[in-house]
Scaffold this motif. Structure first.
Motif, mmCIF file in Angstrom:
data_model
loop_
_atom_site.group_PDB
_atom_site.id
_atom_site.type_symbol
_atom_site.label_atom_id
_atom_site.label_comp_id
_atom_site.label_asym_id
_atom_site.label_seq_id
_atom_site.Cartn_x
_atom_site.Cartn_y
_atom_site.Cartn_z
ATOM 1 N N TRP A 187 5.432 -4.588 -3.927
ATOM 2 C CA TRP A 187 5.885 -3.975 -2.688
ATOM 3 C C TRP A 187 7.402 -4.077 -2.551
ATOM 4 C CZ3 TRP A 187 3.400 -0.560 -0.065
ATOM 5 C CH2 TRP A 187 2.015 -0.552 -0.046
ATOM 6 N N ASP A 188 7.990 -5.158 -3.003
ATOM 7 C CA ASP A 188 9.452 -5.248 -3.003
ATOM 8 C C ASP A 188 10.054 -4.152 -3.876
ATOM 9 O OD1 ASP A 188 9.342 -7.430 -1.337
ATOM 10 O OD2 ASP A 188 9.480 -8.910 -2.974
ATOM 11 N N TYR A 189 9.417 -3.910 -5.024
ATOM 12 C CA TYR A 189 9.887 -2.838 -5.916
ATOM 13 C C TYR A 189 9.728 -1.473 -5.245
ATOM 14 C CZ TYR A 189 10.170 0.255 -9.966
ATOM 15 O OH TYR A 189 10.512 1.264 -10.833
ATOM 16 N N PHE A 190 8.602 -1.283 -4.539
ATOM 17 C CA PHE A 190 8.371 -0.034 -3.820
ATOM 18 C C PHE A 190 9.459 0.212 -2.780
ATOM 19 C CE2 PHE A 190 6.673 1.570 0.240
ATOM 20 C CZ PHE A 190 6.454 2.907 -0.098
ATOM 21 N N PHE A 191 9.756 -0.793 -1.982
ATOM 22 C CA PHE A 191 10.768 -0.626 -0.942
ATOM 23 C C PHE A 191 12.158 -0.398 -1.536
ATOM 24 C CE2 PHE A 191 7.630 -3.047 1.681
ATOM 25 C CZ PHE A 191 7.401 -2.033 2.603
ATOM 26 N N SER A 192 12.411 -0.962 -2.709
ATOM 27 C CA SER A 192 13.716 -0.743 -3.339
ATOM 28 C C SER A 192 13.854 0.679 -3.881
ATOM 29 C CB SER A 192 13.929 -1.750 -4.480
ATOM 30 O OG SER A 192 13.025 -1.498 -5.556
ATOM 31 N N GLN A 193 12.715 1.335 -4.148
ATOM 32 C CA GLN A 193 12.734 2.680 -4.697
ATOM 33 C C GLN A 193 12.408 3.756 -3.648
ATOM 34 O OE1 GLN A 193 13.466 3.319 -8.053
ATOM 35 N NE2 GLN A 193 13.955 1.135 -8.117
ATOM 36 N N THR A 194 12.206 3.341 -2.407
ATOM 37 C CA THR A 194 11.725 4.269 -1.376
ATOM 38 C C THR A 194 12.614 4.188 -0.142
ATOM 39 O OG1 THR A 194 9.456 3.952 -2.145
ATOM 40 C CG2 THR A 194 9.733 4.922 0.028
ATOM 41 N N MET A 195 12.810 5.335 0.476
ATOM 42 C CA MET A 195 13.521 5.372 1.749
ATOM 43 C C MET A 195 12.535 5.764 2.843
ATOM 44 S SD MET A 195 16.929 7.447 3.012
ATOM 45 C CE MET A 195 16.142 9.051 3.072
ATOM 46 N N LEU A 196 12.397 4.921 3.806
ATOM 47 C CA LEU A 196 11.547 5.167 4.956
ATOM 48 C C LEU A 196 12.401 4.993 6.200
ATOM 49 C CD1 LEU A 196 8.784 5.674 6.242
ATOM 50 C CD2 LEU A 196 8.340 3.210 6.088
ATOM 51 N N GLU A 197 12.646 6.102 6.872
ATOM 52 C CA GLU A 197 13.559 6.077 8.018
ATOM 53 C C GLU A 197 12.968 6.888 9.157
ATOM 54 O OE1 GLU A 197 18.079 7.609 9.206
ATOM 55 O OE2 GLU A 197 17.481 7.407 7.098
ATOM 56 N N ILE A 198 13.033 6.340 10.342
ATOM 57 C CA ILE A 198 12.562 7.042 11.518
ATOM 58 C C ILE A 198 13.599 6.903 12.623
ATOM 59 C CG2 ILE A 198 11.195 5.031 12.221
ATOM 60 C CD1 ILE A 198 9.277 7.012 13.587
ATOM 61 N N THR A 199 14.004 8.040 13.158
ATOM 62 C CA THR A 199 14.971 8.091 14.251
ATOM 63 C C THR A 199 14.336 8.870 15.398
ATOM 64 O OG1 THR A 199 15.994 10.174 13.526
ATOM 65 C CG2 THR A 199 16.818 8.125 12.534
ATOM 66 N N PRO A 200 14.974 8.901 16.552
ATOM 67 C CA PRO A 200 14.414 9.694 17.648
ATOM 68 C C PRO A 200 14.277 11.177 17.315
ATOM 69 C CG PRO A 200 16.030 8.143 18.497
ATOM 70 C CD PRO A 200 16.115 8.061 17.011
ATOM 71 N N GLU A 201 15.065 11.643 16.328
ATOM 72 C CA GLU A 201 15.040 13.070 15.981
ATOM 73 C C GLU A 201 14.220 13.392 14.738
ATOM 74 O OE1 GLU A 201 17.964 11.393 16.339
ATOM 75 O OE2 GLU A 201 18.265 11.942 18.454
ATOM 76 N N GLN A 202 14.135 12.461 13.759
ATOM 77 C CA GLN A 202 13.563 12.834 12.474
ATOM 78 C C GLN A 202 12.861 11.651 11.805
ATOM 79 O OE1 GLN A 202 16.383 14.202 9.459
ATOM 80 N NE2 GLN A 202 14.929 15.750 8.775
ATOM 81 N N PHE A 203 11.800 11.998 11.041
ATOM 82 C CA PHE A 203 11.115 11.033 10.196
ATOM 83 C C PHE A 203 11.351 11.421 8.740
ATOM 84 C CE2 PHE A 203 7.395 10.252 7.513
ATOM 85 C CZ PHE A 203 7.329 8.871 7.566
ATOM 86 N N ILE A 204 11.766 10.447 7.911
ATOM 87 C CA ILE A 204 12.081 10.710 6.506
ATOM 88 C C ILE A 204 11.329 9.712 5.634
ATOM 89 C CG2 ILE A 204 13.884 10.831 4.755
ATOM 90 C CD1 ILE A 204 15.879 11.476 6.937
ATOM 91 N N PHE A 205 10.661 10.247 4.609
ATOM 92 C CA PHE A 205 10.000 9.398 3.610
ATOM 93 C C PHE A 205 10.340 9.966 2.238
ATOM 94 C CE2 PHE A 205 6.716 8.124 0.702
ATOM 95 C CZ PHE A 205 6.405 6.828 1.056
ATOM 96 N N GLU A 206 10.980 9.167 1.385
ATOM 97 C CA GLU A 206 11.362 9.611 0.046
ATOM 98 C C GLU A 206 10.976 8.554 -0.978
ATOM 99 O OE1 GLU A 206 15.457 10.611 -0.131
ATOM 100 O OE2 GLU A 206 15.312 12.290 1.276
#
Length: 407
Positions: A187-206
């Motif tokens: 899971w540490d490796y997953f988080f290092s390779q993944t961007m998960l961001e949520i703001t009031p305007e947008q949700f991003i998963f890469e």
């Protein structure tokens, strides 16, 4: 004996001789025609087979049927073909569902077998496939962006304002160093390779690492989203009942399936895979794939559906549509439209036939490769259909009143 030999007015290629003999004897007319062709070839010098056919043409009386009865018979045959086509399409949808279920079951069995094998060879080191769920309360975002290198994406909606993200991980067999990581390290490796961001305007998963297969299930609030972008390199995309003003979908290897989607603009581009959109409410939809079928049905205004190697199924329920551009150079195109739609169309095929069954239509051109028509010719056209194939057929029929419509 009431049965009499008559030339058929329904099953006929030239004069209906073999169609009548078929009805009289019960032998398939196609078989009789093949026998005649063989006999004609062997008696080419004398021409006796041709002479016999001409004599039969004049001696055998024609069947006593009015033009209305002949047209009614043809309509029944076309309706039967249309029902078979609809049944075939439904079986295709069911087959896809069963295939996906079997594929999921096979993957689970494969994972269990691999885990058992690992347990036998490395006791104490086996582990289930890592899976976690993340929750975000009271979200307000109206933009959605998902980018996954390897993995399936499922998008769902619910009435709550919360967001749920469920992630399942699998590591490529060749990546042995990563496979040996503990679950926490993975899971540490997953988080290092993944961007998960949520703001009031947008949700991003890469998740751009193709070594780590990332299957995600997104459960988002049921609201109108301003923009939705989903890009997959290797994986399938499925979503239902999602409303977005502007939707952009790109899949390299995989299928795209949706039921009940709505919005103003929806663009889907697939390199190797099939596209199925059912019961959608989209004003402008653009679907294209290089290899696979394209099927779209619903309430639409403008439609572009293209496939380089596959078939196109186009069903429109509303009579307010303005344009449809359909292309399948190496496949078939099947079109169903409402009888009340005031539409004109141009159909083109190079090698096969055009099957046309619109009762109120006026045909303006019916040459070898071009077919031009106007539906409800007495009224001004409000829409246009353009459809072209090279080696396939084009079939145009009226939408049945019992057809399930989008509300």
């Amino acid at each position: 004996m009431d049965k009499k030999l008559r030339r058929s007015r329904v099953d006929r290629k030239i004069g209906g001789v073999f169609g009548g003999i078929s009805e009289y004897t019960g032998v398939d007319a196609t078989i009789l025609r093949l026998i005649f062709i063989v006999v004609a070839i062997f008696t080419m010098k004398t021409g006796i087979a041709i002479i016999a056919y001409i004599i039969a043409l004049f001696v055998i009386p024609s069947e006593n049927m009015t033009n209305e009865e002949v047209l009614d018979h043809h309509r029944k045959r076309v309706d039967e073909k249309r029902r078979r086509m609809e049944a075939r399409r439904n079986r295709q949808y069911d087959r896809i569902d069963r295939h996906q279920e079997a594929h999921t079951k096979h993957k689970m069995q494969h994972e269990r077998a691999r885990a058992q094998h690992a347990e036998r060879n490395h006791p104490g080191k086996t582990r289930p496939r890592p899976s976690r769920e993340f929750s975000f309360d009271a979200t307000t975002f109206r933009g959605l962006k998902v980018q996954v290198a390897t993995g399936d994406v499922t998008l769902r909606v619910w009435e709550k304002e919360d967001l749920k993200v469920r992630v399942g991980l699998a590591v490529h067999e060749k990546a042995r160093s990563i496979r040996q990581l503990s679950e926490d390290k993975l899971w540490d490796y997953f988080f290092s390779q993944t961007m998960l961001e949520i703001t009031p305007e947008q949700f991003i998963f890469e998740s751009k690492n193709d070594v780590l297969k990332t299957d995600i299930v997104l459960t988002v609030p049921k609201r109108l989203y301003e923009q939705m972008k989903i890009q997959l390199l290797n994986g399938n995309l499925k979503f239902d009942d999602v409303a977005a003003e502007d939707t952009l979908l790109k899949v390299h290897h995989g299928d795209v399936r949706s039921t009940g989607a709505s919005g103003k603009f929806l663009s889907t581009e697939v390199l190797d895979g099939e596209i199925f959109f059912r019961r959608v409410n989209v004003e402008n939809i653009d679907l294209s794939t290089q290899k696979g079928d394209v099927a779209v049905s619903g309430n639409l205004l403008t439609t572009v559906a293209k496939t380089a190697k596959g078939d196109v199924d186009y069903i429109v329920y509303n009579d307010t549509a303005t344009a449809a551009d359909l292309k399948a150079p190496n496949g078939d195109i099947r079109i169903q439209i409402p009888a009340s739609w005031n539409v004109d169309g141009t159909l083109g095929t190079r090698r096969e036939k055009i099957y046309f069954d619109l009762k109120n239509a006026k045909v303006w051109d019916n040459s070898n490769q071009t077919f031009v028509f106007t539906q409800n010719a007495e009224e001004i056209s409000t829409g246009t259909i353009q459809a072209s194939v090279n080696t396939g057929i084009i079939k145009v029929t009226e939408l049945e009143e019992t057809q399930e419509e989008v509300k």
